[in-house]
Enzyme design. Structure first.
Site, PDB file in Angstrom:
ATOM      1  N   ALA A  74     -19.377   4.807  68.157  1.00  0.00           N
ATOM      2  CA  ALA A  74     -18.521   4.828  66.955  1.00  0.00           C
ATOM      3  C   ALA A  74     -18.971   3.761  65.957  1.00  0.00           C
ATOM      4  O   ALA A  74     -19.071   2.583  66.292  1.00  0.00           O
ATOM      5  CB  ALA A  74     -17.070   4.593  67.346  1.00  0.00           C
ATOM      6  N   THR A 117     -29.903   0.086  66.110  1.00  0.00           N
ATOM      7  CA  THR A 117     -30.740   0.839  65.160  1.00  0.00           C
ATOM      8  C   THR A 117     -31.971   0.051  64.720  1.00  0.00           C
ATOM      9  O   THR A 117     -31.949  -1.191  64.700  1.00  0.00           O
ATOM     10  CB  THR A 117     -29.901   1.206  63.904  1.00  0.00           C
ATOM     11  OG1 THR A 117     -30.778   1.617  62.854  1.00  0.00           O
ATOM     12  CG2 THR A 117     -29.097   0.033  63.377  1.00  0.00           C
ATOM     13  N   TYR A 141     -25.403  -2.281  56.638  1.00  0.00           N
ATOM     14  CA  TYR A 141     -25.375  -1.464  57.859  1.00  0.00           C
ATOM     15  C   TYR A 141     -26.213  -2.128  58.958  1.00  0.00           C
ATOM     16  O   TYR A 141     -25.726  -2.384  60.064  1.00  0.00           O
ATOM     17  CB  TYR A 141     -25.891  -0.051  57.551  1.00  0.00           C
ATOM     18  CG  TYR A 141     -26.205   0.757  58.795  1.00  0.00           C
ATOM     19  CD1 TYR A 141     -25.219   1.034  59.736  1.00  0.00           C
ATOM     20  CD2 TYR A 141     -27.505   1.229  59.037  1.00  0.00           C
ATOM     21  CE1 TYR A 141     -25.516   1.764  60.884  1.00  0.00           C
ATOM     22  CE2 TYR A 141     -27.800   1.960  60.174  1.00  0.00           C
ATOM     23  CZ  TYR A 141     -26.806   2.218  61.098  1.00  0.00           C
ATOM     24  OH  TYR A 141     -27.098   2.925  62.235  1.00  0.00           O
ATOM     25  N   LYS A 145     -24.990  -4.121  62.578  1.00  0.00           N
ATOM     26  CA  LYS A 145     -25.453  -3.768  63.925  1.00  0.00           C
ATOM     27  C   LYS A 145     -26.089  -4.993  64.602  1.00  0.00           C
ATOM     28  O   LYS A 145     -25.916  -5.211  65.790  1.00  0.00           O
ATOM     29  CB  LYS A 145     -26.464  -2.624  63.845  1.00  0.00           C
ATOM     30  CG  LYS A 145     -25.836  -1.298  63.461  1.00  0.00           C
ATOM     31  CD  LYS A 145     -25.124  -0.682  64.653  1.00  0.00           C
ATOM     32  CE  LYS A 145     -24.502   0.641  64.338  1.00  0.00           C
ATOM     33  NZ  LYS A 145     -23.964   1.329  65.503  1.00  0.00           N
ATOM     34  N   HIS A 187     -29.886  12.597  56.233  1.00  0.00           N
ATOM     35  CA  HIS A 187     -31.077  12.671  57.091  1.00  0.00           C
ATOM     36  C   HIS A 187     -31.994  13.822  56.670  1.00  0.00           C
ATOM     37  O   HIS A 187     -31.534  14.894  56.273  1.00  0.00           O
ATOM     38  CB  HIS A 187     -30.663  12.808  58.561  1.00  0.00           C
ATOM     39  CG  HIS A 187     -30.009  11.546  59.073  1.00  0.00           C
ATOM     40  ND1 HIS A 187     -29.241  11.493  60.202  1.00  0.00           N
ATOM     41  CD2 HIS A 187     -30.010  10.287  58.574  1.00  0.00           C
ATOM     42  CE1 HIS A 187     -28.807  10.254  60.385  1.00  0.00           C
ATOM     43  NE2 HIS A 187     -29.261   9.504  59.403  1.00  0.00           N
ATOM     44  N   ARG A 276     -36.640   5.004  47.145  1.00  0.00           N
ATOM     45  CA  ARG A 276     -35.328   4.351  47.266  1.00  0.00           C
ATOM     46  C   ARG A 276     -35.581   2.886  47.592  1.00  0.00           C
ATOM     47  O   ARG A 276     -36.508   2.578  48.354  1.00  0.00           O
ATOM     48  CB  ARG A 276     -34.510   4.993  48.400  1.00  0.00           C
ATOM     49  CG  ARG A 276     -34.052   6.387  48.053  1.00  0.00           C
ATOM     50  CD  ARG A 276     -33.300   7.006  49.185  1.00  0.00           C
ATOM     51  NE  ARG A 276     -34.157   7.196  50.353  1.00  0.00           N
ATOM     52  CZ  ARG A 276     -33.921   8.080  51.312  1.00  0.00           C
ATOM     53  NH1 ARG A 276     -32.852   8.842  51.263  1.00  0.00           N
ATOM     54  NH2 ARG A 276     -34.729   8.189  52.332  1.00  0.00           N
ATOM     55  N   GLY A 278     -35.765  -0.519  49.293  1.00  0.00           N
ATOM     56  CA  GLY A 278     -35.676  -0.928  50.693  1.00  0.00           C
ATOM     57  C   GLY A 278     -36.168   0.105  51.683  1.00  0.00           C
ATOM     58  O   GLY A 278     -35.902  -0.027  52.877  1.00  0.00           O
TER      59      GLY A 278
HETATM   60  N1  LIG Z   1     -28.183   9.419  63.747  1.00  0.00           N
HETATM   61  C1  LIG Z   1     -29.162   8.528  63.654  1.00  0.00           C
HETATM   62  O1  LIG Z   1     -30.287   8.839  63.204  1.00  0.00           O
HETATM   63  C2  LIG Z   1     -28.949   7.106  64.121  1.00  0.00           C
HETATM   64  C3  LIG Z   1     -30.028   6.205  64.076  1.00  0.00           C
HETATM   65  C4  LIG Z   1     -29.823   4.902  64.532  1.00  0.00           C
HETATM   66  C5  LIG Z   1     -28.591   4.520  65.029  1.00  0.00           C
HETATM   67  N2  LIG Z   1     -27.559   5.407  65.032  1.00  0.00           N
HETATM   68  C6  LIG Z   1     -26.248   4.962  65.537  1.00  0.00           C
HETATM   69  O2  LIG Z   1     -25.819   5.913  66.489  1.00  0.00           O
HETATM   70  C7  LIG Z   1     -24.401   6.032  66.447  1.00  0.00           C
HETATM   71  C8  LIG Z   1     -24.018   7.489  66.308  1.00  0.00           C
HETATM   72  O3  LIG Z   1     -24.600   8.028  65.131  1.00  0.00           O
HETATM   73  P1  LIG Z   1     -24.243   9.509  64.665  1.00  0.00           P
HETATM   74  O4  LIG Z   1     -25.363   9.960  63.808  1.00  0.00           O
HETATM   75  O5  LIG Z   1     -23.835  10.286  65.850  1.00  0.00           O
HETATM   76  O6  LIG Z   1     -22.968   9.204  63.739  1.00  0.00           O
HETATM   77  P2  LIG Z   1     -21.649  10.088  63.519  1.00  0.00           P
HETATM   78  O7  LIG Z   1     -21.032   9.631  62.249  1.00  0.00           O
HETATM   79  O8  LIG Z   1     -21.957  11.530  63.669  1.00  0.00           O
HETATM   80  O9  LIG Z   1     -20.727   9.646  64.745  1.00  0.00           O
HETATM   81  C9  LIG Z   1     -19.943   8.467  64.735  1.00  0.00           C
HETATM   82  C10 LIG Z   1     -18.606   8.818  65.350  1.00  0.00           C
HETATM   83  O10 LIG Z   1     -17.791   7.625  65.419  1.00  0.00           O
HETATM   84  C11 LIG Z   1     -16.474   7.922  64.993  1.00  0.00           C
HETATM   85  N3  LIG Z   1     -15.886   6.662  64.508  1.00  0.00           N
HETATM   86  C12 LIG Z   1     -16.328   5.896  63.462  1.00  0.00           C
HETATM   87  N4  LIG Z   1     -15.542   4.813  63.332  1.00  0.00           N
HETATM   88  C13 LIG Z   1     -14.599   4.883  64.309  1.00  0.00           C
HETATM   89  C14 LIG Z   1     -13.515   4.048  64.690  1.00  0.00           C
HETATM   90  N5  LIG Z   1     -13.220   2.932  64.022  1.00  0.00           N
HETATM   91  N6  LIG Z   1     -12.760   4.415  65.743  1.00  0.00           N
HETATM   92  C15 LIG Z   1     -13.045   5.556  66.436  1.00  0.00           C
HETATM   93  N7  LIG Z   1     -14.056   6.388  66.123  1.00  0.00           N
HETATM   94  C16 LIG Z   1     -14.828   6.048  65.066  1.00  0.00           C
HETATM   95  C17 LIG Z   1     -16.639   8.989  63.929  1.00  0.00           C
HETATM   96  O11 LIG Z   1     -15.491   9.780  63.726  1.00  0.00           O
HETATM   97  C18 LIG Z   1     -17.800   9.822  64.517  1.00  0.00           C
HETATM   98  O12 LIG Z   1     -17.315  10.853  65.355  1.00  0.00           O
HETATM   99  C19 LIG Z   1     -23.921   5.148  65.302  1.00  0.00           C
HETATM  100  O13 LIG Z   1     -23.465   3.939  65.866  1.00  0.00           O
HETATM  101  C20 LIG Z   1     -25.173   4.929  64.475  1.00  0.00           C
HETATM  102  O14 LIG Z   1     -25.144   3.682  63.818  1.00  0.00           O
HETATM  103  C21 LIG Z   1     -27.710   6.691  64.597  1.00  0.00           C
END
Ligand SMILES: NC(=O)c1ccc[n+]([C@@H]2O[C@H](COP(=O)([O-])OP(=O)(O)OC[C@H]3O[C@@H](n4cnc5c(N)ncnc54)[C@H](O)[C@@H]3O)[C@@H](O)[C@H]2O)c1
Length: 323
Positions: A74, A117, A141, A145, A187, A276, A278
């Site tokens: 999350a 990340t 962001y 992290k 993405h 963009r 950065g």
């Molecule tokens: N997708 C990528 O390419 C990528 C790359 C690097 C890191 N990440 C990390 O992986 C994780 C998941 O990414 P994702 O792409 O699945 O994101 P996403 O937005 O699809 O999923 C995040 C989930 O967390 C929930 N959430 C957010 N804040 C919350 C809170 N305060 N309480 C309860 N639930 C909460 C959201 O409702 C969502 O379902 C994240 O932490 C992101 O930073 C993702």
């Protein structure tokens, strides 16, 4: 095992939940649905709708479900939004995470896998980037992290919390059931596939004058199911640690678009845009540590296979989860 998954209604979390259930684990999804989707939650999981910023809610969830471990997905994860609203990112990603680890310690749960990340590196001075590459985030962001990574070190030292922080590079692909549907999609692969579906007129290329062979940015794409297998291996890590996760290969924006053309059979017109701020020219992971210490071996090392799985899901769900 019994695993509580924060963010289990989101893209990466939903597919990790699916894999946990497949291997016979019991799963509790904790999500506020701010970004996630109810339909992305596997019906075999128990769902608790709650917010990490509500310390009582996460404490109660951990106290009543008594998990063996927590997977923490999350977060808010949009770089551009974090540059406009840093408060949201520090509040949710740091304070929300802190409520989680505090509730874990209070309830004697001492095993955590955290989604970190490559954004913690900023513009890395070493490519491929290993775990010792200096971390200098260039947006709130990435900074949020990194702050949580530091919090985890202290919770290990003071409270014996065993954590594994997995620093993902570019996640892509889908399982048969679950896929990538961010409410604001930034993405590359899902945006290019939106063009093939007829939802967007063209694919935008941000920067065509980078010092790379074809002038576009190079990124390291990792299949979401390979990421899920790394999370599962991380559950049995004997000690805390940080791991970079990618396939170690770089694919340029133009190469991704060409793979999408080949997979979808669509011409996919493109439009050049300015860089963009950065955006580093190349981001590639060295995942040797994960391979050696966790025994992780990615199955999808070819961009077309990754795009194919994403395309199958998007074609079956052209409007995503429709919620
Ligand atoms: N997708 C990528 O390419 C990528 C790359 C690097 C890191 N990440 C990390 O992986 C994780 C998941 O990414 P994702 O792409 O699945 O994101 P996403 O937005 O699809 O999923 C995040 C989930 O967390 C929930 N959430 C957010 N804040 C919350 C809170 N305060 N309480 C309860 N639930 C909460 C959201 O409702 C969502 O379902 C994240 O932490 C992101 O930073 C993702």
């Amino acid at each position: 095992m019994k695993i509580l998954v924060t963010g289990g209604a989101g893209y990466v979390g939903s597919i990790c939940v699916e894999e946990l259930l497949q291997r016979g684990d019991e799963v509790i999804v904790f999500d506020n649905l701010s970004e996630g989707h109810r339909l992305a939650i596997d019906p075999s999981a128990t769902f608790i709708q709650g917010d990490l910023n509500d310390s009582k809610s996460i404490s109660l969830a951990i106290n009543t479900s008594e998990p063996d471990a927590v997977m923490h997905f999350a977060a808010n994860a949009l770089v551009a939004e974090s540059m406009e609203n840093p408060y949201k990112y520090f509040h949710n990603n740091v304070c929300g995470g802190l409520n989680l680890v505090n509730a874990m310690v209070e309830n004697g749960v001492r095993r955590l896998v955290f989604s970190s990340t490559c954004a913690t590196f900023g513009t890395p001075d070493r490519v491929p980037s290993d775990e010792d590459t200096p971390q200098n985030p260039i947006n709130p962001y990435g900074e949020s992290k990194l702050m949580f990574e530091k919090i985890l070190r202290w919770f290990d030292q003071v409270h014996g919390l065993v954590f594994v922080a997995l620093r993902y590079f570019n996640v892509a692909g889908a399982s048969e059931k679950y896929g990538e549907h961010h409410r604001t999609e930034t993405h590359l692969i899902p945006r290019v596939l939106q063009v093939a579906l007829g939802h967007l007129p063209n694919a935008e290329i941000y920067g065509t004058d980078f010092p790379t062979p074809d002038g576009t940015c190079i990124r390291d794409y990792i299949h979401v199911r390979d990421l899920a297998s790394a999370h599962i291996l991380a559950l049995s890590a004997g000690k805390s640690g940080f791991y970079n996760l990618g396939t170690g290969g770089g694919t340029s924006v133009r190469e991704v678009i060409n793979a999408c053309r080949k997979v979808t059979g669509h011409a996919i017109p493109t439009i050049g845009k300015p860089r963009r701020s950065g955006d580093p020219a190349r981001l590639i992971a060295s995942s040797e540590k994960a391979r050696q210490s966790l025994g992780w071996k990615p199955q999808f090392e070819n961009i077309e296979a990754i795009v194919e799985s994403a395309w199958r899901w998007h074609r079956a769900h052209p409007a995503g989860y429709q919620d």
